[in-house]
Scaffold this active site. Structure first.
Site, PDB file in Angstrom:
ATOM      1  N   HIS A 110       0.841  -1.196   0.000  1.00 47.24           N
ATOM      2  CA  HIS A 110       0.000   0.000   0.000  1.00 47.24           C
ATOM      3  C   HIS A 110       0.880   1.251   0.000  1.00 47.24           C
ATOM      4  O   HIS A 110       2.091   1.181   0.239  1.00 47.24           O
ATOM      5  CB  HIS A 110      -0.944   0.014   1.218  1.00 47.24           C
ATOM      6  CG  HIS A 110      -0.256   0.131   2.541  1.00 47.24           C
ATOM      7  ND1 HIS A 110      -0.044  -0.930   3.387  1.00 47.24           N
ATOM      8  CD2 HIS A 110       0.294   1.204   3.169  1.00 47.24           C
ATOM      9  CE1 HIS A 110       0.592  -0.525   4.462  1.00 47.24           C
ATOM     10  NE2 HIS A 110       0.818   0.769   4.363  1.00 47.24           N
TER      11      HIS A 110
HETATM   12  P1  TYD Z   1      -2.026  -4.078   7.706  1.00 44.92           P
HETATM   13  O1  TYD Z   1      -2.391  -2.739   7.155  1.00 44.92           O
HETATM   14  O2  TYD Z   1      -2.446  -5.277   6.934  1.00 44.92           O
HETATM   15  O3  TYD Z   1      -0.464  -4.154   7.961  1.00 44.92           O
HETATM   16  P2  TYD Z   1       0.742  -4.059   6.876  1.00 44.92           P
HETATM   17  O4  TYD Z   1       0.354  -2.987   5.915  1.00 44.92           O
HETATM   18  O5  TYD Z   1       1.928  -3.722   7.688  1.00 44.92           O
HETATM   19  O6  TYD Z   1       0.882  -5.380   6.203  1.00 44.92           O
HETATM   20  O7  TYD Z   1      -2.608  -4.155   9.183  1.00 44.92           O
HETATM   21  C1  TYD Z   1      -2.927  -5.364   9.823  1.00 44.92           C
HETATM   22  C2  TYD Z   1      -4.141  -5.156  10.730  1.00 44.92           C
HETATM   23  O8  TYD Z   1      -3.837  -4.248  11.796  1.00 44.92           O
HETATM   24  C3  TYD Z   1      -5.331  -4.580   9.995  1.00 44.92           C
HETATM   25  O9  TYD Z   1      -6.482  -5.261  10.493  1.00 44.92           O
HETATM   26  C4  TYD Z   1      -5.388  -3.142  10.429  1.00 44.92           C
HETATM   27  C5  TYD Z   1      -4.762  -3.168  11.814  1.00 44.92           C
HETATM   28  N1  TYD Z   1      -4.026  -1.950  12.153  1.00 44.92           N
HETATM   29  C6  TYD Z   1      -4.482  -1.133  13.180  1.00 44.92           C
HETATM   30  O10 TYD Z   1      -5.520  -1.390  13.807  1.00 44.92           O
HETATM   31  N2  TYD Z   1      -3.757  -0.025  13.508  1.00 44.92           N
HETATM   32  C7  TYD Z   1      -2.623   0.309  12.863  1.00 44.92           C
HETATM   33  O11 TYD Z   1      -1.974   1.324  13.210  1.00 44.92           O
HETATM   34  C8  TYD Z   1      -2.153  -0.523  11.775  1.00 44.92           C
HETATM   35  C9  TYD Z   1      -0.915  -0.190  11.013  1.00 44.92           C
HETATM   36  C10 TYD Z   1      -2.884  -1.645  11.462  1.00 44.92           C
END
Ligand code: TYD
Length: 131
Positions: free
Chosen positions: A49
């Site tokens: 992303h």
């Molecule tokens: P995700 O965006 O998939 O992580 P990455 O981009 O690092 O692979 O996030 C994983 C899960 O955590 C998703 O359900 C959203 C949640 N999340 C939060 O609640 N708060 C946050 O600050 C972040 C980064 C993720």
């Protein structure tokens, strides 16, 4: 590319090392959120992303992982394996994180709270928006 590796000063003595993270000193923004990624399973790639506004600093506290960073024109790979080094990632940078060592603890500082509407999760849409 709007990414920068920032050396973090180590306050070291015979006891060991200490790094301090302070807004508007070595962190060029107001820190409003901190999260960290650990116990990453073998072979996992995360991220996929970009953000419309968010600015982040990534620091590997232990172990190592690779960041693939893409501004829509070029793609670079940066290995983070040093807790005295911060990777500053601006908005409109597509990121993928991979090759996590089993002991890797990746900490991210962000200049805003979690906001799903700030995410761009489709690479083709990102390419169009980054132009
Ligand atoms: P995700 O965006 O998939 O992580 P990455 O981009 O690092 O692979 O996030 C994983 C899960 O955590 C998703 O359900 C959203 C949640 N999340 C939060 O609640 N708060 C946050 O600050 C972040 C980064 C993720």
């Amino acid at each position: 590319m709007k990414v920068e590796l920032i050396p973090l000063q180590i306050h070291g003595d015979e006891r060991g090392s200490l790094v301090s993270l302070e807004r508007n000193s070595n962190i060029p923004f107001d820190i409003r959120r901190v999260y960290y990624i650990f116990d990453t399973e073998n072979g996992v790639t995360r991220g996929y992303h970009a953000h419309k506004k968010l600015m982040q600093m990534a620091i590997v506290l232990k172990g190592s992982c690779d960041f693939i960073l893409d501004d829509g024109n070029e793609r670079v790979s940066i290995t983070l394996n040093n807790p005295a080094q911060g990777l500053l990632i601006n908005s409109f940078i597509w990121r993928e994180m991979k090759n996590f060592t089993p002991d890797c603890v990746l900490m991210i500082l962000a200049d805003n709270e979690y906001d799903e509407s700030d995410y761009i999760r489709d690479y083709d849409q990102f390419r169009l928006m980054a132009k």
